[in-house]
Design an enzyme around this catalytic site. Structure first.
Site, short mmCIF file in Angstrom:
data_model
loop_
_atom_site.label_atom_id
_atom_site.label_comp_id
_atom_site.label_asym_id
_atom_site.label_seq_id
_atom_site.Cartn_x
_atom_site.Cartn_y
_atom_site.Cartn_z
N GLY A 39 14.74 2.91 1.88
CA GLY A 39 13.86 1.96 1.21
C GLY A 39 12.80 2.60 0.35
O GLY A 39 12.85 3.79 0.02
N THR A 143 13.90 -6.55 3.87
CA THR A 143 14.05 -6.19 2.46
C THR A 143 12.79 -5.59 1.84
O THR A 143 12.79 -5.22 0.67
CB THR A 143 14.49 -7.42 1.66
OG1 THR A 143 13.69 -8.54 2.05
CG2 THR A 143 15.95 -7.74 1.92
N GLY A 182 -7.15 0.39 -4.46
CA GLY A 182 -6.59 0.32 -3.12
C GLY A 182 -5.98 1.66 -2.72
O GLY A 182 -6.21 2.69 -3.37
N ILE A 184 -2.81 2.92 -2.80
CA ILE A 184 -1.88 3.58 -3.71
C ILE A 184 -2.62 4.15 -4.91
O ILE A 184 -2.39 5.29 -5.32
CB ILE A 184 -0.78 2.59 -4.16
CG1 ILE A 184 0.08 2.19 -2.97
CG2 ILE A 184 0.09 3.21 -5.25
CD1 ILE A 184 1.04 1.05 -3.25
N LEU A 186 -5.77 5.10 -5.18
CA LEU A 186 -6.61 6.25 -4.83
C LEU A 186 -5.78 7.47 -4.48
O LEU A 186 -6.14 8.60 -4.83
CB LEU A 186 -7.55 5.88 -3.68
CG LEU A 186 -8.62 4.85 -4.01
CD1 LEU A 186 -9.47 4.54 -2.78
CD2 LEU A 186 -9.52 5.34 -5.15
N VAL A 237 -8.91 -5.54 -16.24
CA VAL A 237 -8.22 -5.14 -17.46
C VAL A 237 -7.73 -6.41 -18.14
O VAL A 237 -6.92 -7.16 -17.59
CB VAL A 237 -7.05 -4.19 -17.14
CG1 VAL A 237 -6.18 -3.97 -18.38
CG2 VAL A 237 -7.57 -2.86 -16.60
N HIS A 445 -11.74 22.64 22.41
CA HIS A 445 -12.74 23.23 21.51
C HIS A 445 -12.20 24.54 20.95
O HIS A 445 -11.62 25.32 21.70
CB HIS A 445 -14.04 23.49 22.28
CG HIS A 445 -15.07 24.23 21.47
ND1 HIS A 445 -15.85 23.60 20.53
CD2 HIS A 445 -15.43 25.54 21.46
CE1 HIS A 445 -16.66 24.48 19.98
NE2 HIS A 445 -16.42 25.68 20.53
#
Length: 466
Positions: A39, A143, A182, A184, A186, A237, A445
């Protein structure tokens, strides 16, 4: 002989569903319209973007930070075609892995576009136009989703690109204008900024990363601005003029006012994603969808039509691969007579910028809106020993705990490796932990994870190193 289960789509939700169903003894078929499995996530999303994020981080580190550690390498040279080959190799390995898992689990695969002809019957139309029908007792629609389009803006994947085109640019744009602040936008904006682009991000809202904790968003915006990304918030835009050598982007204030024009070499449209539910025959089959074209399902992922189920980006909820995977397992187990379940209160979310941003559970705004009293514990990485030693001090850990029960309600992390650290918080929340439980758990640590423990201690105002 009909299949026990037909899965339409082989993304994270679909392939995991198919494999789990096969493990439970079902005879399973998967229908995939693309030539490769996996996908969007494996082919043109999660996997290739993370490869470019990793490579571009190392490129920037070599050019700006290694010298501070006593490592002399000179100015790094970018070989973009080689970086793209590195990215493609990662994709190939993952999609071949899914094909191997299908064979291992005896899952039958069909390449072509799937359409529900009737409950229990799926028609598969291959690329050469041939159609075959397969039958199954149950159908799971997995899908996924598609790129959301901006009205009036035509994506050509050359100069005006979606995330798909932004992953295959053949040269570094001098100026990249990103529409949408959002995840993607950034992430991919960060990739090309590190490789040399001037990046401007235009966002309709008055903040970046809508839906995330507002304090987190304010802090990371300042970090990104220090890195060189420019933001135009509360802006939209209006149009993009494509006639010249450079794109001419007309930007207007969201509330109305004087427009301005900005030139760009490439524009990335990243305003979100929409369910991919067209052409599935849902209307003819009588499957109900909502006004956002998401398939409506009950708590067991069943649609209103018996035998038809849906998961992942095609239904409501966060559009995240791991959410789809969990739903794929759950619906397979339900069909197999087991108690499949997904806890939607504990779905982690990660932004793979640098520093990474990770969260799970509720943010402060959500708790305030719900009228839930809570305590806050915060700890900065500037006070963490490992972070100081590694020069990785940007960010903090914030834990939100119920004021009465101390149960952890939300955890938010900004910092190096936040995406891995958030898993500790998810496990704690899944088990109903209190902040006291995290605070009293011994952490190794020196590690970044000590900041999680310190934030838990800070809920009761007893952090040690702050």
């Amino acid at each position: 002989m009909p299949y026990d289960l037909i899965v339409i789509g082989s993304g994270p939700g679909g392939y995991v569903c198919a494999i789990r169903a096969a493990q439970l003894g079902m005879k399973v078929a998967v229908v995939e319209k693309e030539n490769t499995f996996g996908g969007t996530c494996l082919n043109i999303g999660c996997i290739p973007s993370k490869a470019l994020l990793h490579a571009s981080e190392l490129y920037e580190e070599a050019g700006n930070y290694l010298d501070k550690m006593g490592i002399k390498v000179g100015d790094p040279k970018l070989d973009l075609p080689a970086m793209m080959k590195f990215k493609d190799a990662g994709v190939e390995g993952n999609v071949k892995g899914v094909a191997f898992l299908f064979k291992k689990n005896k899952v039958d695969t069909f390449h072509g576009t799937g359409r529900i002809a009737a409950p229990g019957r799926v028609e598969v139309k291959s690329a050469d136009g041939k159609t075959e029908a397969i039958e199954g007792k149950a159908i799971v629609i997995a899908t996924g989703s598609d790129v959301a389009r901006l009205p009036g803006v035509d994506i050509d994947e050359q100069r005006i690109v979606s995330s798909t085109g932004a992953l295959v640019l053949d040269k570094v744009p001098e100026r990249l204008l990103v529409i949408g602040a959002g995840v993607i936008g950034l992430e991919l904006g960060s990739v090309w900024r590190r490789l040399g682009s001037e990046v401007i991000v235009v966002e309709l809202l008055d903040r970046i990363l809508p839906g995330m904790d507002s304090e987190v968003c304010r802090q990371v915006q300042r970090i990104f601005e220090r890195q060189g990304i420019r933001f135009k918030l509360s802006s939209k835009v209006a149009s993009i003029e494509t006639g010249g050598k450079k794109l001419k982007v007309i930007i207007e204030p969201a509330a109305g006012g004087t427009a301005e024009s900005i030139e760009a070499d490439v524009v990335l449209v990243s305003i979100g994603r929409v369910p991919f539910t067209e052409g599935l025959g849902l209307e003819a089959a009588g499957v109900k969808i909502d006004n956002k074209r998401r398939i409506i399902v009950d708590p067991h992922f069943a649609t209103n039509v018996p035998g038809i189920y849906a998961i992942g980006d095609a239904v409501a909820g966060p559009m995240l691969a791991h959410k789809a995977m969990d739903e794929g397992v759950a619906v397979a187990e339900i069909l197999g007579g087991e108690a499949g379940h997904v806890n939607y209160d504990v779905i982690p979310n990660v932004v793979y910028t640098y520093p990474e941003i990770a969260s799970v559970g509720k943010n402060e705004e959500e708790l305030k809106d719900a009228g839930i009293a809570y305590n806050v514990g915060k700890f900065p990485f500037s006070a963490n020993g490992r972070a100081k030693a590694n020069l990785q001090t940007d960010g903090f850990v914030k834990i939100l705990a119920d004021a009465k029960t101390d149960r952890v309600l939300g955890v938010h992390i900004v910092g190096a490796d936040a995406g891995n650290m958030i898993a500790e918080a998810a496990v704690a929340m899944e088990l109903g932990a209190a902040s006291e439980d995290i605070a009293r758990t011994c952490h190794p640590h020196p590690t970044f994870t000590e900041a999680v423990k310190e934030a838990a201690l800070a809920v009761e105002k007893r952090a040690i190193h702050m």
